[in-house]
Design an enzyme around this catalytic site. Structure first.
Site, PDB file in Angstrom:
ATOM      1  N   LYS A 173       7.139  -5.734  -3.839  1.00 56.36           N
ATOM      2  CA  LYS A 173       6.339  -4.855  -2.999  1.00 56.36           C
ATOM      3  C   LYS A 173       4.962  -5.654  -3.214  1.00 56.36           C
ATOM      4  O   LYS A 173       4.554  -6.009  -4.330  1.00 56.36           O
ATOM      5  CB  LYS A 173       6.166  -3.557  -3.505  1.00 56.36           C
ATOM      6  CG  LYS A 173       7.377  -2.746  -3.326  1.00 56.36           C
ATOM      7  CD  LYS A 173       7.426  -1.423  -3.903  1.00 56.36           C
ATOM      8  CE  LYS A 173       7.589  -1.539  -5.365  1.00 56.36           C
ATOM      9  NZ  LYS A 173       7.623  -0.181  -5.923  1.00 56.36           N
ATOM     10  N   THR A 204      -2.264   7.296  -4.859  1.00 55.59           N
ATOM     11  CA  THR A 204      -1.038   6.331  -4.798  1.00 55.59           C
ATOM     12  C   THR A 204      -0.063   6.889  -5.718  1.00 55.59           C
ATOM     13  O   THR A 204       0.935   6.040  -6.152  1.00 55.59           O
ATOM     14  CB  THR A 204      -1.442   4.873  -4.600  1.00 55.59           C
ATOM     15  OG1 THR A 204      -2.179   4.745  -5.983  1.00 55.59           O
ATOM     16  CG2 THR A 204      -2.236   4.585  -3.433  1.00 55.59           C
ATOM     17  N   GLY A 206       3.042   7.925  -7.287  1.00 62.11           N
ATOM     18  CA  GLY A 206       4.499   8.220  -7.123  1.00 62.11           C
ATOM     19  C   GLY A 206       4.884   7.431  -5.794  1.00 62.11           C
ATOM     20  O   GLY A 206       6.089   7.680  -5.367  1.00 62.11           O
ATOM     21  N   THR A 207       3.970   6.392  -5.315  1.00 65.49           N
ATOM     22  CA  THR A 207       4.331   5.742  -4.187  1.00 65.49           C
ATOM     23  C   THR A 207       5.761   4.801  -4.398  1.00 65.49           C
ATOM     24  O   THR A 207       6.499   4.776  -3.380  1.00 65.49           O
ATOM     25  CB  THR A 207       3.038   4.661  -3.665  1.00 65.49           C
ATOM     26  OG1 THR A 207       2.775   3.866  -4.828  1.00 65.49           O
ATOM     27  CG2 THR A 207       2.208   5.461  -3.052  1.00 65.49           C
ATOM     28  N   GLY A 208       5.776   4.310  -5.637  1.00 70.65           N
ATOM     29  CA  GLY A 208       7.185   3.410  -5.882  1.00 70.65           C
ATOM     30  C   GLY A 208       8.349   4.463  -5.860  1.00 70.65           C
ATOM     31  O   GLY A 208       9.268   3.928  -5.389  1.00 70.65           O
ATOM     32  N   CYS A 209       8.186   5.520  -6.679  1.00 65.17           N
ATOM     33  CA  CYS A 209       9.432   6.524  -6.591  1.00 65.17           C
ATOM     34  C   CYS A 209       9.693   6.734  -5.135  1.00 65.17           C
ATOM     35  O   CYS A 209      10.824   6.873  -4.815  1.00 65.17           O
ATOM     36  CB  CYS A 209       8.989   7.669  -7.451  1.00 65.17           C
ATOM     37  SG  CYS A 209       8.176   7.365  -9.205  1.00 65.17           S
TER      38      CYS A 209
END
Length: 265
Positions: A173, A204, A206-209
């Site tokens: 990412k 942002t 929790g964007t990865g989760c």
């Protein structure tokens, strides 16, 4: 109905962890299940406490899930210790889990360490061989590849090195540090840049989760790996564009932005 399992930590503020995963899976039309690896006391300003699950109890959770409602896809998030990782790996091998998406969560958005340093090698040895894809951000890519990533060329070299060593697809990412919302997908068929729309939103959490759960959901629905990533990126863009603004720090995205309701007058 297709099913998906999240193996991750709980976020008391609801923006990341299993709460974000379950919201994401649900709006994708997938039945969501969870195995909790840790409890966290956190909100939009930071992580203030972590209580790891007992490994035997985590094993019990996973046995209950796989022997009853088998997941069509699995998302793995926060695993704070090597002991917890070994339990997860043993159960995924035993039940021959399919479509495993691993988000190597090392540090929270607010900067709190969520994985013990010695656990990184256990993750490499035990979990990477079971994953269909891993989804590291730039700092995680640097740790896992042993390379500094300063630009797109570095990103390509690190992703290729990581894909070769871990034996599964890698979604590196980009983020603002390299190229905003453009991500690099590295898999057996080669490399491809997946452009994304830059959204001016500082919330942002929790964007990865959310992204990894959306990928797992689309895999459960039968989409190819590349198409699952593209669809997940589009979903996350919409959740960011919705402009939810909650909390005093880096707030969550709007996971249910596609739903419509009218407040009571």
């Amino acid at each position: 109905m297709k099913t998906a399992l999240t193996i991750a930590g709980s976020d008391s503020s609801g923006g990341a962890g299993i709460q974000a995963d379950i919201k994401t899976m649900t709006v994708h039309g997938v039945y969501a299940m969870s195995a909790v690896t840790a409890l966290t006391a956190q909100n939009t300003t930071g992580v203030y406490g972590i209580m790891e699950a007992d490994p035997e109890f985590l094993a019990n959770q996973l046995d209950c899930i796989f022997t009853d409602i088998r997941p069509d896809a699995v998302k793995i998030g926060m695993l704070s210790s090597g002991e917890i990782m070994k339990v997860v790996a043993e159960k995924l091998r035993r039940y021959e889990a399919e479509h495993v998406v691993l988000d190597p969560v090392m540090v929270s958005t607010s900067g709190s360490r969520l994985m013990q340093e010695e656990a990184v090698q256990v993750m490499r040895e035990q979990l990477f061989p079971l994953a269909e894809m891993i989804t590291p951000n730039i700092p995680e890519t640097e740790v896992l590849s042993g390379m500094e990533v300063r630009n797109a060329e570095d990103m390509e070299k690190a992703a290729a090195k990581l894909q070769k060593s871990c034996g599964c697809a890698v979604l590196c990412k980009g983020g603002h540090r390299v190229n905003d919302a453009n991500d690099l997908l590295c898999m057996d068929g080669g490399m491809r840049w997946l452009p994304g729309k830059r959204v001016d939103n500082s919330n942002t959490h929790g964007t990865g989760c959310t992204l990894s759960s959306a990928i797992a959901s689309n895999l459960a629905l039968g989409y190819s790996l590349e198409e699952s990533v593209r669809r997940a990126k589009a979903y996350l863009t919409g959740a960011l564009e919705a402009g939810l603004n909650l909390g005093k720090g880096s707030g969550p995205v709007n996971h249910i932005y596609g739903l419509r309701w009218e407040p009571a007058m």
